[in-house]
Each structure stands twice: as structure tokens, then as C-alpha cells.
Design a protein around this motif. Structure first.
Motif, PDB file in Angstrom:
ATOM      1  N   ILE A  73       0.844  -1.193   0.000  1.00 26.64           N
ATOM      2  CA  ILE A  73       0.000   0.000   0.000  1.00 26.64           C
ATOM      3  C   ILE A  73       0.879   1.243   0.000  1.00 26.64           C
ATOM      4  O   ILE A  73       1.757   1.385   0.847  1.00 26.64           O
ATOM      5  CB  ILE A  73      -0.924   0.016   1.233  1.00 26.64           C
ATOM      6  N   PRO A  74       0.669   2.151  -0.945  1.00 29.42           N
ATOM      7  CA  PRO A  74       1.483   3.368  -1.014  1.00 29.42           C
ATOM      8  C   PRO A  74       1.450   4.133   0.306  1.00 29.42           C
ATOM      9  O   PRO A  74       0.399   4.236   0.947  1.00 29.42           O
ATOM     10  CB  PRO A  74       0.826   4.167  -2.142  1.00 29.42           C
ATOM     11  N   GLN A  75       2.593   4.679   0.682  1.00 31.86           N
ATOM     12  CA  GLN A  75       2.700   5.382   1.954  1.00 31.86           C
ATOM     13  C   GLN A  75       1.684   6.510   2.073  1.00 31.86           C
ATOM     14  O   GLN A  75       1.066   6.714   3.118  1.00 31.86           O
ATOM     15  CB  GLN A  75       4.126   5.934   2.112  1.00 31.86           C
ATOM     16  N   GLN A  76       1.480   7.256   0.990  1.00 25.46           N
ATOM     17  CA  GLN A  76       0.566   8.395   1.060  1.00 25.46           C
ATOM     18  C   GLN A  76      -0.883   7.943   1.216  1.00 25.46           C
ATOM     19  O   GLN A  76      -1.699   8.659   1.795  1.00 25.46           O
ATOM     20  CB  GLN A  76       0.727   9.268  -0.185  1.00 25.46           C
ATOM     21  N   VAL A  84      -2.074  15.068   6.600  1.00 26.81           N
ATOM     22  CA  VAL A  84      -2.511  15.399   5.243  1.00 26.81           C
ATOM     23  C   VAL A  84      -1.413  16.140   4.484  1.00 26.81           C
ATOM     24  O   VAL A  84      -1.380  16.137   3.254  1.00 26.81           O
ATOM     25  CB  VAL A  84      -3.806  16.247   5.299  1.00 26.81           C
ATOM     26  N   LYS A  85      -0.480  16.758   5.209  1.00 28.26           N
ATOM     27  CA  LYS A  85       0.590  17.519   4.565  1.00 28.26           C
ATOM     28  C   LYS A  85       1.563  16.624   3.803  1.00 28.26           C
ATOM     29  O   LYS A  85       2.314  17.102   2.944  1.00 28.26           O
ATOM     30  CB  LYS A  85       1.355  18.323   5.617  1.00 28.26           C
ATOM     31  N   HIS A  86       1.566  15.339   4.101  1.00 30.82           N
ATOM     32  CA  HIS A  86       2.504  14.418   3.452  1.00 30.82           C
ATOM     33  C   HIS A  86       1.982  13.891   2.113  1.00 30.82           C
ATOM     34  O   HIS A  86       2.687  13.139   1.429  1.00 30.82           O
ATOM     35  CB  HIS A  86       2.794  13.233   4.371  1.00 30.82           C
ATOM     36  N   ILE A  87       0.765  14.268   1.758  1.00 31.90           N
ATOM     37  CA  ILE A  87       0.158  13.790   0.504  1.00 31.90           C
ATOM     38  C   ILE A  87       0.468  14.767  -0.624  1.00 31.90           C
ATOM     39  O   ILE A  87       0.314  15.981  -0.470  1.00 31.90           O
ATOM     40  CB  ILE A  87      -1.364  13.624   0.666  1.00 31.90           C
ATOM     41  N   ASP A  88       0.920  14.250  -1.759  1.00 33.25           N
ATOM     42  CA  ASP A  88       1.245  15.077  -2.926  1.00 33.25           C
ATOM     43  C   ASP A  88      -0.043  15.383  -3.688  1.00 33.25           C
ATOM     44  O   ASP A  88      -0.473  14.609  -4.550  1.00 33.25           O
ATOM     45  CB  ASP A  88       2.243  14.327  -3.819  1.00 33.25           C
ATOM     46  N   TYR A 103      -2.292  13.528  -9.261  1.00 32.30           N
ATOM     47  CA  TYR A 103      -3.658  13.012  -9.207  1.00 32.30           C
ATOM     48  C   TYR A 103      -3.705  11.502  -8.994  1.00 32.30           C
ATOM     49  O   TYR A 103      -4.703  10.963  -8.504  1.00 32.30           O
ATOM     50  CB  TYR A 103      -4.419  13.374 -10.483  1.00 32.30           C
ATOM     51  N   GLU A 104      -2.635  10.791  -9.384  1.00 34.58           N
ATOM     52  CA  GLU A 104      -2.626   9.334  -9.232  1.00 34.58           C
ATOM     53  C   GLU A 104      -2.745   8.920  -7.771  1.00 34.58           C
ATOM     54  O   GLU A 104      -3.267   7.849  -7.470  1.00 34.58           O
ATOM     55  CB  GLU A 104      -1.338   8.758  -9.837  1.00 34.58           C
ATOM     56  N   ILE A 105      -2.265   9.763  -6.866  1.00 33.03           N
ATOM     57  CA  ILE A 105      -2.388   9.467  -5.439  1.00 33.03           C
ATOM     58  C   ILE A 105      -3.350  10.428  -4.762  1.00 33.03           C
ATOM     59  O   ILE A 105      -4.017  10.076  -3.785  1.00 33.03           O
ATOM     60  CB  ILE A 105      -1.005   9.514  -4.743  1.00 33.03           C
TER      61      ILE A 105
END
Length: 483
Positions: A150-153, A405-409, A413-415
Motif C-alpha cells: 500500500i502506497p505510503q501516502q 494530510v501535509k505528506h500527501i502530494d 492526481y494518481e495518489i
């Protein structure tokens, strides 16, 4: 230089071990002392003691499929007992200053996702199964494999979504937000207060509690959540004594006749291992167990690594000493939580408070666990806390979880899209399971559409397929003719 070596060579480190306890826990070897370990044990307990109030309120405020609620006094006993036993076991077996108690977010899943579909015994049985599966995953090495799938984000998005879900529960439990009756014929599902505005003293206690809790957190006061709960409980007791209040909800803040009473172990062993499969259906039960596993072992993994790093205990490869034993004990804590009807137990990030006071070994856990044991006798004192005094803690925990939430790029859009759906669907559907499923499915679909299907781990494909069946269960049942 390895972190462990740094610890050993700290100026002013304690002398070489001179007794069996020192040698067993490696207190001197890790640059600590009995005094530091004791202070750390106390700090950790007072930082996480709020769970003795909050867990009974979360579990006690829900009803199972048959309309039954769990007794608050028995929940306090169960919460304290499992925390006591498993914290001590982690200290002795894992030798880390890592306390264990009922997991926030996990108890919300049990109370608001599992219980409405089955009996409490069935729900706790699924918690036991969750712990058993985690232990098996540890023994086979699959726990790390699933974590890496599972992706970290996306993991961080799950934490954020659970935080919003917990905060929403806090607003509703306190009466700050209420559901608009269907008779109103409106498309607006919720409103401020009971009548579109805030009324009554209990809601005022909640509002003040939120301000106090967040102010203390902003000041970085240790034990901020517990201080707020105690303070607002005292305020609520005073208000109840001088004001005419119709109801506080489940718990009325009145000083009990006695502060100490024998613990009530009535919930101990009250679980049904496979009853949930019969009540909710095999597919639903499997997905619910999966949700518990997902929430539990990812949070625990991050907590264990984070606390060990903070204490300077990681080796030259960044590994936690005795990680296999530590992860197995964490899985066993989930089993113990289900057996005790305290919900799934897990490692607590609040253990950082003890590390900050100098704790470096599992000896600190003997102190923290012992204090949880002492709390077994204080049930009358712990059951006077009204929802309005404890619910601000849910808002605070929601805020703390939201910070990830700050760690999400958000430019990718893919993540970003799967993360958004994960975060948004949880509170809007009042379902942690639905949020996780929406995020997984969106991630797989978007990766496929942009031609990157090979980047999706096969484990994630399998889990997403289960969620697809979960969301489409109605047409599937019609096609199979099982309705």
C-alpha cells in the motif's frame, strides 16, 4: 556511528549494570537509570490515561444489532486490565518503552461499524481474529509485505480519514451537531445543536473543553488531553449542582458515594469467535476484519519505529531491536483486547512522553502498567465523566491525525484522488471501511487508466477485488440468486 552506540557513549550515562534488573533491561547499557525509567513510566501513563475515560465512552455510546449497550463500569475495568497486562508484557518481552492500550480509531470501527451488524460478543470475536491474523502475518513475514503493498501516502490518507471520522463522532456525541429528523423534509442531513443553534449548559461545557484542549496542545503541555478531561469534568459537576439540566446524555457528572470499588470483570471472555460471520455474512465479516488489521498494524508499525528512533534505539540499518517479538506482542494485544471486550489494543504514540522523560527500556512499562493496574480500583471515579467533557479529546485526536494530510502530494492526481476519496468517504458515509475501499479502488483504476497497472502490487489488486464485490454486493446477490 550506530544510534545504539551513541546511546552507550552518552556523557553522564549510568555506570555498568550492577543488578539483575539492570542487566535484563539493559538500563545502564542504554544510557538510562532507574530514576529516568520511573519518571518516564509516570509520564507515559498520565499522557495516555485519557483512554480509561474515552474508550468506555466510545464503546459504551454504541448499541449492537440487538440494541444492547456495554456497561461503562465494566468497560473501564476491561480497558485498564488489558492495558496493564499487555504494557507489562511489552516491557518484559520487547524491552521497549512502548505502552499499549485500546486503539483510538480501532474502537470506533468496533463501536460504529461492527456492533450495528452483530452482537457485542460477535464484534469482539472479530477483534480476536484480527489479532490472530496479525500474529500469523508476523510469523510468516507477510506483515511487512502487505505494508509495502500500500502506497505510503494512501496509508496517511487512511489516518486522516479516521481522524475526521473520530472528530465527527465527537461533535455528534457532545450535541454540537445533530441529525435533522426526516420529518423536516430537508436535504440537509445535520445541523448545529439540537434546533439549528447551540442551547444548554452541556454543549457549553463541550465548547469550552475543545478550546481548553487545543490551547493546551498548542502550548505543548504534557497530558493536555487528560488535563482537559479532568478540568471539564469538574466544571460539569459544578454546573450540574447549580443549574437545572434535563439530561447530560449517557453519564451525569455527579460525585459518587465512593471513589474506590472492586473491579467488575463481567466482560472478560465475552466473545464469539465466528458469530460475526453468521450475523453479517462471510464477505462483510472478512472485510471488517481486514479493516481492523489495516488500521492496526500500519499505525503500530509507524509508532514502534517512531518511538524507537526517538529513543535512539535503532541499529545501523534503521531496524528496531527485537522487532519480531515487538510486532508479535502488538498482535497479541489485539487478541487480548477482544477477549477482554476492550476493543483492539495497540502500541501508543503517547509513549513518546516517557521517552522525553528519559525512558529507554521496558522497565518504564512496569511503572506504566502498574498504574493502569491501580486504575482498576478507581472505576467509580472514572465513570462520572460526561460525554461533553470527554468528546473534546476526540476533536483533538482528529486534529492530530489530520496533520498527516501535509505528506500527501496533491499535485499528483494518481495518489491525490484516491487519498481524497479515502478521507472524504469515511466521515460522509460514517464508515471507515467504505473510505478505505473507495481509496483502494480509485488507486487501482487510475493506475490502470494512465498505463501504470504494473506499479500496483498484486496484494492490492486482490484486496481491491474484495472491495469491488463489497460495494456491488446487491447486484451480485441478485445475479447469484441468493436473495
Amino acid at each position: 556511528m550506530p544510534d545504539t552506540a551513541k546511546v552507550d557513549q552518552r556523557p553522564g550515562a549510568a555506570p555498568l549494570p550492577g543488578n539483575s534488573l539492570d542487566r535484563y533491561f539493559r538500563i545502564s547499557a542504554r544510557g538510562s537509570s532507574f530514576g529516568r525509567e520511573i519518571r518516564g513510566g509516570f509520564a507515559t501513563f498520565f499522557t495516555m490515561a485519557y483512554i480509561l475515560v474515552l474508550n468506555p465512552i466510545i464503546l459504551g455510546s454504541a448499541k449492537d444489532k440487538f440494541g444492547h449497550s456495554l456497561d461503562t463500569g465494566q468497560l473501564v475495568t476491561a480497558t485498564a486490565l488489558v492495558a496493564c497486562v499487555m504494557t507489562i508484557i511489552m516491557g518484559v518481552g520487547g524491552n521497549l518503552p512502548l505502552a499499549i492500550a485500546a486503539g483510538l480509531g480501532l474502537n470506533a470501527v468496533v463501536a460504529f461499524q461492527l456492533a450495528p451488524l452483530m452482537s457485542w460478543a460477535d464484534a469482539m470475536g472479530l477483534v480476536v481474529l484480527e489479532g490472530v491474523v496479525i500474529c500469523v502475518l508476523v510469523l510468516t513475514g507477510l506483515r511487512r509485505a502487505i505494508m509495502e503493498a500500500i502506497p505510503q501516502q494512501l496509508k496517511q490518507a487512511i489516518g486522516v480519514g479516521i481522524g475526521l471520522f473520530i472528530a465527527f463522532i465527537g461533535f455528534v456525541d457532545a450535541g454540537f451537531v445533530s441529525r435533522i429528523p426526516d420529518a423536516a423534509h430537508t436535504t440537509v442531513p445535520v445541523q448545529l445543536g439540537a434546533v439549528g443553534r447551540l442551547t444548554g449548559w452541556p454543549v457549553l461545557v463541550f465548547c469550552l473543553g475543545v478550546l481548553v484542549t487545543l490551547a493546551l496542545l498548542a502550548r505543548k503541555v504534557k497530558g493536555a488531553i487528560l488535563i482537559s478531561i479532568v478540568t471539564m469534568t469538574v466544571v460539569a459537576i459544578v454546573i450540574d449542582a447549580v443549574a437545572d439540566i434535563k439530561t447530560w446524555g449517557l453519564t451525569t457528572p455527579k460525585v459518587p458515594d465512593k471513589l474506590v470499588a472492586p473491579p467488575d470483570f463481567g466482560l472478560l471472555g465475552h466473545f464469539s469467535l465466528f458469530g460475526g460471520f453468521a450475523k453479517a455474512g462471510v464477505l462483510t465479516a472478512v472485510l471488517l476484519v481486514f479493516t481492523l488489521i489495516l488500521s492496526d498494524f500500519f499505525d503500530a508499525m509507524g509508532t514502534i519505529v517512531g518511538i524507537s528512533a526517538e529513543a535512539g534505539l535503532l541499529d545501523e540499518k534503521g531496524q528496531v531491536p527485537g522487532i519480531g517479538r515487538v510486532l508479535f506482542i502488538d498482535g497479541a494485544a489485539a487478541v487480548a483486547g477482544g477477549i477482554g471486550s476492550a476493543s483492539s489494543n495497540t502500541a501508543y504514540i503517547e509513549s513518546a512522553a516517557g521517552v522525553g522523560e528519559g525512558a529507554r527500556t521496558g522497565f518504564a512499562n512496569l511503572i506504566t502498567g502498574g498504574l493502569f493496574g491501580l486504575a482498576l480500583l478507581l472505576t467509580p471515579l472514572l465513570t462520572i465523566v460526561p460525554l461533553q467533557a470527554a468528546a473534546p479529546a476526540l476533536i483533538a485526536v482528529g486534529f492530530l491525525m489530520m496533520t498527516h494530510v501535509k505528506h500527501i502530494d496533491w499535485d499528483n492526481y494518481e495518489i491525490a484522488v484516491p487519498a481524497f476519496l479515502t478521507i472524504g468517504v469515511m466521515p460522509f458515509t460514517y464508515s471507515i471501511t467504505d473510505g478505505i475501499g473507495a481509496g483502494f479502488l480509485a488507486y487501482v483504476v487510475i493506475k490502470t487508466v494512465v498505463g501504470k497497472a504494473r506499479e500496483v502490487n498484486w496484494l492490492l489488486w486482490g484486496v481491491s477485488a474484495l472491495f469491488l464485490v463489497y460495494f456491488a454486493i446487491d447486484p451480485v446477490e441478485q445475479i447469484l440468486g441468493v436473495r
